[in-house]
Design an enzyme around this catalytic site. Structure first.
Site, PDB file in Angstrom:
ATOM      1  N   TYR A  53     -43.648  13.176 -96.402  1.00  0.00           N
ATOM      2  CA  TYR A  53     -43.852  14.629 -96.304  1.00  0.00           C
ATOM      3  C   TYR A  53     -45.306  14.943 -96.602  1.00  0.00           C
ATOM      4  CZ  TYR A  53     -39.606  17.209 -95.318  1.00  0.00           C
ATOM      5  OH  TYR A  53     -38.550  17.793 -94.672  1.00  0.00           O
ATOM      6  N   GLU A  55     -46.938  18.429 -96.065  1.00  0.00           N
ATOM      7  CA  GLU A  55     -47.301  19.826 -95.795  1.00  0.00           C
ATOM      8  C   GLU A  55     -48.740  20.092 -96.223  1.00  0.00           C
ATOM      9  OE1 GLU A  55     -44.332  19.036 -97.044  1.00  0.00           O
ATOM     10  OE2 GLU A  55     -42.822  20.561 -96.552  1.00  0.00           O
ATOM     11  N   ASP A 198     -53.603  26.109 -70.998  1.00  0.00           N
ATOM     12  CA  ASP A 198     -52.543  25.141 -71.314  1.00  0.00           C
ATOM     13  C   ASP A 198     -52.712  23.979 -70.345  1.00  0.00           C
ATOM     14  OD1 ASP A 198     -50.253  23.641 -71.498  1.00  0.00           O
ATOM     15  OD2 ASP A 198     -48.898  25.360 -71.649  1.00  0.00           O
ATOM     16  N   THR A 224     -49.748  19.188 -74.520  1.00  0.00           N
ATOM     17  CA  THR A 224     -48.823  18.202 -75.059  1.00  0.00           C
ATOM     18  C   THR A 224     -49.558  16.860 -74.990  1.00  0.00           C
ATOM     19  OG1 THR A 224     -47.858  18.008 -72.864  1.00  0.00           O
ATOM     20  CG2 THR A 224     -46.656  19.332 -74.449  1.00  0.00           C
ATOM     21  N   LYS A 227     -47.740  13.665 -71.536  1.00  0.00           N
ATOM     22  CA  LYS A 227     -47.671  13.699 -70.074  1.00  0.00           C
ATOM     23  C   LYS A 227     -48.775  12.783 -69.528  1.00  0.00           C
ATOM     24  CE  LYS A 227     -45.417  18.205 -69.869  1.00  0.00           C
ATOM     25  NZ  LYS A 227     -45.637  19.029 -71.084  1.00  0.00           N
ATOM     26  N   ARG A 233     -44.453  12.146 -77.883  1.00  0.00           N
ATOM     27  CA  ARG A 233     -44.144  13.577 -77.713  1.00  0.00           C
ATOM     28  C   ARG A 233     -44.767  14.337 -78.864  1.00  0.00           C
ATOM     29  NH1 ARG A 233     -40.625  13.177 -73.766  1.00  0.00           N
ATOM     30  NH2 ARG A 233     -40.622  15.421 -73.441  1.00  0.00           N
TER      31      ARG A 233
HETATM   32  N1  DSN Z   1     -40.844  20.286 -69.201  1.00  0.00           N
HETATM   33  C1  DSN Z   1     -42.224  20.181 -68.816  1.00  0.00           C
HETATM   34  C2  DSN Z   1     -42.375  19.871 -67.368  1.00  0.00           C
HETATM   35  O1  DSN Z   1     -41.518  19.174 -66.865  1.00  0.00           O
HETATM   36  O2  DSN Z   1     -43.330  20.279 -66.740  1.00  0.00           O
HETATM   37  C3  DSN Z   1     -43.021  21.365 -69.184  1.00  0.00           C
HETATM   38  O3  DSN Z   1     -42.796  21.678 -70.515  1.00  0.00           O
END
Ligand code: DSN
Length: 447
Positions: A53, A55, A198, A224, A227, A233
């Site tokens: 933990y 925080e 984004d 994120t 990707k 993640r």
């Molecule tokens: N779920 C993602 C996508 O497939 O583009 C976006 O958050």
């Protein structure tokens, strides 16, 4: 063997993990938001860091024993700042949707006007769509694409100038062209709005120099990490120099809203995985990877077009290809997705601009090349895959959706049962398996 301990202690979960690893190896993963994190990233997120933990932030935690977690988080932050060229980064957001909500809560009050690209035109839920909390607690106005599938720049400007939003989002999830960072920035500046870019989908392409960076055209950047960036993640919120110039307190506002505002303890194992992925992304090989992702998407698009498939915008600048199946009728995406599943090509059905059907029974298929490129596939493989996909489309395009709900459910159930033993699809499945076999995935994992 990696999973030997789980195999002994919990054969049930071991069995499911083994089947999923096998599925990933023996299918063509073409969901554009998915990728294969390296074995080093998998080790980091499987480490004992999950026990801690922490925080707070490095050097100012609420719990003891954080000296090594501090090292890891400082390293992850430094790598993010250096890779994206920003003065501030927070690596604690649990994932993209909480990161975006944290940006809203740092900058806006409930009821404020916000603006983003519409979900049905390729935008993301969290950019103000009506079923997302972001569209419920803020007054959301949305811009979209024109008949050519590109963002309607004049329309976007008109909406921003008329509604004077507090915060404007640029970025999308099903958009195959370069994001209009400068155009959104220029319109937003006229009304004094904050601009949040984004870049979740294109972060890896930006690092690789094959998509423009929003660093000069935004105050805040969110991404994120799983990707095109190919990490675990998780998510990062960054503030640009332009953001600091507009509001020097932005970093503090973001830090405070991430913790204690919205989250508790950061996921330290994920932070370590993000740090490893950012190190990998800083290497020359990653630039080659990002370039190949785009080359592969272009080759896939050309291959599909040659076989008569219509594409939204007629092609791609990035890692996504959006098939428009309306020439065969409306709502065909659901049949094609299920049939592609049978042959081992994993995709998602998607709405297309001016969708004539509905989000659950849409008329498009979204394809992406990040995961296949990680496996080492090149342009000639994309051409072969375009052939598999068009063969599948040809096989199922005559199926029609009934207009009533009960009829649709029954029709799809029957369709799924039929395609499971369709000889033509099973023959294509054999060709998919042969291709997968030539590009081994995770040789480190022997399960
Ligand atoms: N779920 C993602 C996508 O497939 O583009 C976006 O958050």
């Amino acid at each position: 063997m990696w999973y030997d301990l789980i195999e002994k202690s919990d054969p049930e979960i071991f069995g499911s993990i083994k089947k999923e690893v096998g599925r990933q190896r023996n299918s063509l993963e073409m969901i554009p938001s998915e990728n294969f994190a390296s074995a080093a990233v998998l080790q980091a997120i499987g480490s004992a860091l999950t026990n801690k933990y922490s925080e707070g932030y490095p050097g100012r935690r609420y719990y003891g024993g954080n000296q090594f977690v501090d090292e890891i988080e400082r390293t992850a932050v430094a790598r993010a700042k250096s890779l994206f060229g920003v003065p501030y980064a927070n690596v604690q957001p649990y994932s993209g949707s909480p990161a975006n909500l944290e940006v809203y809560l740092a900058l806006c009050k409930p009821g404020d006007v916000i603006c983003g690209q519409s979900l049905t035109d390729g935008g993301h839920l969290t950019h103000g769509w009506k079923t997302s909390v972001t569209g419920m607690i803020f007054k959301s106005v949305q811009y979209g694409v024109g008949d050519d599938g590109y963002v309607d720049i004049e329309g976007m400007r008109r909406i921003i100038l008329k509604n004077r939003p507090k915060l404007v989002w640029v970025g999308a999830s099903a958009y195959t062209r370069a994001f209009p960072f400068k155009e959104v920035w220029d319109a937003s500046n006229e009304v004094g709005a904050y601009v949040a870019a984004d870049i979740a989908h294109v972060a890896g392409l930006i690092v690789g120099g094959v998509h423009e960076s929003p660093v000069d055209y935004s105050h805040i950047i969110t991404t994120t990490t799983h990707k095109t960036l190919r990490g675990p993640r998780g998510a990062i919120i960054m503030v640009t120099q332009k953001g600091l110039d507009k509001d020097p307190e932005l970093p503090e506002k973001i830090d405070r809203i991430v913790f204690p505002g919205m989250q508790g303890g950061p996921h330290d194992h994920t932070t370590a995985g993000i740090a490893v992925a950012l190190m990998e992304a800083s290497k020359p090989e990653f630039k080659e990877y990002a370039q190949q992702v785009v080359k592969n998407a272009k080759a896939l698009a050309e291959g599909l077009k040659k076989r008569g498939i219509k594409l939204v915008t007629g092609g791609t600048d990035n890692h996504i290809v959006l098939m428009d199946l309306t020439p065969f009728g409306k709502g065909k995406g659901v049949f094609v997705q299920d049939a592609l599943d049978v042959v081992g090509i994993t995709v998602n059905k998607n709405t297309i601009p001016n969708e004539p059907s509905s989000p659950f029974y849409p008329s498009g298929i979204r394809l992406g090349t990040p995961a296949l490129t990680t496996r080492g596939m090149k342009e000639e493989d994309m051409v072969a895959i375009a052939g598999f996909i068009t063969d599948v489309v040809d096989e199922v395009k005559a199926n029609e959706l009934p207009s009533d709900k009960a009829g649709r459910v029954a029709c799809l159930k029957e369709f799924k049962a039929e395609i499971a033993s369709n000889p033509r699809l099973l023959e294509i499945r054999g060709r998919v398996l042969e291709l997968c076999g030539r590009f081994p995935l995770y040789p480190e994992i022997t399960a």
